[in-house]
Design a protein around this motif. Sequence first.
Motif, mmCIF file in Angstrom:
data_model
loop_
_atom_site.group_PDB
_atom_site.id
_atom_site.type_symbol
_atom_site.label_atom_id
_atom_site.label_comp_id
_atom_site.label_asym_id
_atom_site.label_seq_id
_atom_site.Cartn_x
_atom_site.Cartn_y
_atom_site.Cartn_z
ATOM 1 N N GLU A 142 80.205 43.191 34.621
ATOM 2 C CA GLU A 142 80.027 43.207 33.171
ATOM 3 C C GLU A 142 79.750 41.820 32.611
ATOM 4 N N ARG A 143 79.934 40.788 33.438
ATOM 5 C CA ARG A 143 79.820 39.423 32.931
ATOM 6 C C ARG A 143 78.602 38.686 33.454
ATOM 7 N N VAL A 144 77.867 39.317 34.363
ATOM 8 C CA VAL A 144 76.678 38.688 34.934
ATOM 9 C C VAL A 144 75.455 39.529 34.608
ATOM 10 N N LYS A 145 74.526 38.964 33.852
ATOM 11 C CA LYS A 145 73.325 39.667 33.418
ATOM 12 C C LYS A 145 72.108 39.104 34.153
ATOM 13 N N LEU A 146 71.429 39.966 34.890
ATOM 14 C CA LEU A 146 70.231 39.568 35.629
ATOM 15 C C LEU A 146 68.990 39.761 34.774
ATOM 16 N N HIS A 147 68.148 38.712 34.717
ATOM 17 C CA HIS A 147 66.878 38.769 33.994
ATOM 18 C C HIS A 147 65.765 38.483 35.001
ATOM 19 N N ILE A 148 64.797 39.369 35.096
ATOM 20 C CA ILE A 148 63.693 39.194 36.033
ATOM 21 C C ILE A 148 62.478 38.628 35.289
ATOM 22 N N GLY A 149 61.995 37.490 35.753
ATOM 23 C CA GLY A 149 60.848 36.842 35.132
ATOM 24 C C GLY A 149 61.060 35.334 35.111
ATOM 25 N N SER A 150 60.119 34.626 34.512
ATOM 26 C CA SER A 150 60.185 33.175 34.435
ATOM 27 C C SER A 150 61.262 32.729 33.451
ATOM 28 N N ALA A 151 62.128 31.837 33.897
ATOM 29 C CA ALA A 151 63.169 31.307 33.015
ATOM 30 C C ALA A 151 62.567 30.553 31.828
ATOM 31 N N LEU A 152 61.382 29.984 32.021
ATOM 32 C CA LEU A 152 60.734 29.254 30.929
ATOM 33 C C LEU A 152 60.370 30.194 29.774
ATOM 34 N N GLU A 153 60.183 31.460 30.075
ATOM 35 C CA GLU A 153 59.896 32.451 29.044
ATOM 36 C C GLU A 153 61.159 33.170 28.572
ATOM 37 N N ARG A 159 58.904 22.588 41.435
ATOM 38 C CA ARG A 159 57.800 22.003 40.677
ATOM 39 C C ARG A 159 58.019 22.121 39.171
ATOM 40 N N GLU A 160 58.971 22.953 38.764
ATOM 41 C CA GLU A 160 59.217 23.184 37.343
ATOM 42 C C GLU A 160 60.536 22.593 36.855
ATOM 43 N N TYR A 161 61.196 21.795 37.687
ATOM 44 C CA TYR A 161 62.505 21.261 37.294
ATOM 45 C C TYR A 161 62.451 20.498 35.971
ATOM 46 N N SER A 162 61.478 19.627 35.827
ATOM 47 C CA SER A 162 61.383 18.853 34.580
ATOM 48 C C SER A 162 61.095 19.766 33.396
ATOM 49 N N ALA A 163 60.286 20.787 33.613
ATOM 50 C CA ALA A 163 59.992 21.751 32.549
ATOM 51 C C ALA A 163 61.243 22.517 32.155
ATOM 52 N N TYR A 164 62.056 22.925 33.135
ATOM 53 C CA TYR A 164 63.317 23.603 32.818
ATOM 54 C C TYR A 164 64.208 22.692 31.975
ATOM 55 N N TYR A 165 64.318 21.457 32.414
ATOM 56 C CA TYR A 165 65.190 20.494 31.730
ATOM 57 C C TYR A 165 64.739 20.280 30.286
ATOM 58 N N ASN A 166 63.457 20.037 30.093
ATOM 59 C CA ASN A 166 62.945 19.825 28.740
ATOM 60 C C ASN A 166 63.110 21.073 27.881
ATOM 61 N N ASP A 210 60.202 13.027 40.297
ATOM 62 C CA ASP A 210 59.944 12.887 38.857
ATOM 63 C C ASP A 210 61.146 13.360 38.041
ATOM 64 N N PHE A 211 61.764 14.447 38.488
ATOM 65 C CA PHE A 211 62.936 14.976 37.781
ATOM 66 C C PHE A 211 64.090 13.977 37.834
ATOM 67 N N ASN A 212 64.386 13.470 39.009
ATOM 68 C CA ASN A 212 65.474 12.498 39.128
ATOM 69 C C ASN A 212 65.220 11.256 38.280
ATOM 70 N N ASN A 213 63.959 10.823 38.217
ATOM 71 C CA ASN A 213 63.604 9.685 37.367
ATOM 72 C C ASN A 213 63.766 10.021 35.892
ATOM 73 N N LEU A 214 63.434 11.268 35.542
ATOM 74 C CA LEU A 214 63.601 11.716 34.155
ATOM 75 C C LEU A 214 65.071 11.665 33.748
ATOM 76 N N ILE A 215 65.946 12.123 34.625
ATOM 77 C CA ILE A 215 67.372 12.164 34.300
ATOM 78 C C ILE A 215 67.940 10.756 34.128
ATOM 79 N N ILE A 216 67.645 9.881 35.067
ATOM 80 C CA ILE A 216 68.257 8.547 35.027
ATOM 81 C C ILE A 216 67.738 7.728 33.841
ATOM 82 N N SER A 217 66.593 8.115 33.280
ATOM 83 C CA SER A 217 66.032 7.375 32.139
ATOM 84 C C SER A 217 66.320 8.043 30.799
ATOM 85 N N ASP A 218 67.034 9.164 30.801
ATOM 86 C CA ASP A 218 67.295 9.905 29.564
ATOM 87 C C ASP A 218 68.625 9.452 28.960
ATOM 88 N N PRO A 219 68.616 8.782 27.810
ATOM 89 C CA PRO A 219 69.858 8.282 27.217
ATOM 90 C C PRO A 219 70.764 9.387 26.679
#
Length: 211
Positions: free
Chosen positions: A105-116, A135-142, A183-192
Amino acid sequence: MISLEEYIESHSTAEAALLHELERETYLRVLNPRMISGHIQGKLLEMLVRMIQPKAILEIGTFTGYSALSMAAGLPEDGVIDTCEVDDELEELIQSFFDRSAYSERVKLHIGSALEIAPRLAKSYDMVFIDGDKREYSAYYNMLFDNNLVHSGSWILADNILWYGKVVEPVAKGDKQTQAIIDFNNLIISDPRVENVILPIRDGINLIRVK
């Protein structure tokens, strides 16, 4: 003599029976079964959830559901998990184990792109576990920040952040996954907006806290 990995396994709290069965089924039925979180990482995720006590978790990349069930075991009674998986062929396997668990009852599965999917859910998450398309890590983060899905005090965990050690080697021509992780790791370390530490567990977890 036993290996260090075997020693760690034998001196950590035993894997739940349902998770053990899920891991076995994953290796029998699914391509690239090594993508599963497994016993030690799963127990770490459970422990982190117990410590953080998030009321809402977003998981990006369900695979066969091991990590979601591990986190669900640490949830407070009113906690929920939204987990997104792009591969619809895994839906039946994932849902069957969710349904058999004590957390159905506490875990909901969604099928599809997380970005959408995630922006449409329009929630504020206390914890996010990123384990989808590298390849989409930075996109997920943003996406998390652009859609106000995280807040001050939220925790973001990104898996496979060392990528088999390739992050410290010259990137092979056309290796988009390794470059995306770098690129993702660089994005994180540079994000204040955040602070972070990389945990060298299995393939690496970037543990990120939103300030």
